[in-house]
Write a protein that holds these residues in place. Sequence first.
Motif, mmCIF file in Angstrom:
data_model
loop_
_atom_site.group_PDB
_atom_site.id
_atom_site.type_symbol
_atom_site.label_atom_id
_atom_site.label_comp_id
_atom_site.label_asym_id
_atom_site.label_seq_id
_atom_site.Cartn_x
_atom_site.Cartn_y
_atom_site.Cartn_z
ATOM 1 N N SER A 63 0.705 7.844 -4.718
ATOM 2 C CA SER A 63 -0.429 7.118 -4.131
ATOM 3 C C SER A 63 -1.643 8.017 -3.969
ATOM 4 O O SER A 63 -2.777 7.607 -4.242
ATOM 5 C CB SER A 63 -0.026 6.524 -2.773
ATOM 6 O OG SER A 63 0.989 5.555 -2.924
ATOM 7 N N LYS A 274 1.111 -1.947 -0.173
ATOM 8 C CA LYS A 274 0.013 -1.931 0.805
ATOM 9 C C LYS A 274 0.407 -1.173 2.068
ATOM 10 O O LYS A 274 -0.417 -0.503 2.693
ATOM 11 C CB LYS A 274 -0.403 -3.357 1.135
ATOM 12 C CG LYS A 274 -1.079 -4.085 -0.034
ATOM 13 C CD LYS A 274 -1.368 -5.534 0.295
ATOM 14 C CE LYS A 274 -1.977 -6.263 -0.916
ATOM 15 N NZ LYS A 274 -2.200 -7.706 -0.642
ATOM 16 N N GLN A 277 0.027 2.424 1.190
ATOM 17 C CA GLN A 277 -1.387 2.771 1.161
ATOM 18 C C GLN A 277 -1.925 3.024 2.562
ATOM 19 O O GLN A 277 -2.721 3.944 2.784
ATOM 20 C CB GLN A 277 -2.193 1.640 0.492
ATOM 21 C CG GLN A 277 -3.646 1.979 0.213
ATOM 22 C CD GLN A 277 -3.817 3.143 -0.746
ATOM 23 O OE1 GLN A 277 -3.035 3.300 -1.683
ATOM 24 N NE2 GLN A 277 -4.835 3.968 -0.512
#
Length: 288
Positions: A63, A274, A277
Amino acid sequence: MSESCKSCSQQGGCTSEQQEACGKKPEDIELENRLSRIKHKIVVLSGKGGVGKSTVSANIAVSLANAGKRVGLLDVDVHGPSIPRLLSLKGQQPQVDQDSMEPIQWSKNLWVMSMGFLLPSDSDAVIWRGPVKMGVIRQFIQNVSWGDLDYLIVDCPPGTGDEPLSALQLLGKDSKAVIVTTPQLLAIDDVRRSITFCKQVETPILGLVENMSGFVCPECGAEHKVFNTGAGEKLSLETGINYLGRIPFDPDMARAGDEGFSYVKVYPESETAKFVQKIIEPMLALDA
């Protein structure tokens, strides 16, 4: 910078010959020079095995790399290296010369090193005592040509033994820890020991991650509390440690580990991606 350097008018700007004159060993100079090119060192820990720590480490590294950062991923689990399988790098071998090793490049922004690259086969057992393991971990930091990195993510084996202790001592006091837990109280008890460990070795804790927090149904996308949720957040409130977030148990993430592909790369728009993240946002803020 050492205490003696802080009192020197050169303030770290001296040559290697001058450093040696101050009593520094050549290998210590080499280690310091290597670390000076790495902005942020993040060590991923857990007091409990089986919490998905290596999966979390790999997805954090990918990421950060996807965010445009130059990232190194170092697997210091000498006895059970998982990173090569997680990133489909099994069978890769680093280029080695007399003085250095080249890390395996996974993408344009991500480089990887693991003991798994150096073992002749998956069935080979590593039977080493502490000093030998510390020497190998030092080589992975000092003699690997990491280059200029924004982040070095270090994946440690569970517990508070030789590997995490060696990694934190070698990386220095500007390193930070991320601690991974699952919602079960049994895991939380062991995570408390990891928190105490970090305090004893004076390593700041960047935060806690609660992995396998709930279950995402692959059919309907609904989330179910199989292992309960919230224990990590409660522990963070109790200890005053930042809560980075939670990652639900997602069958596709488990499959990604078995098949060797990066979950956050293949499913970047998924709810689980998500969550990952969100977890790296405080890490990106370090480089802001």
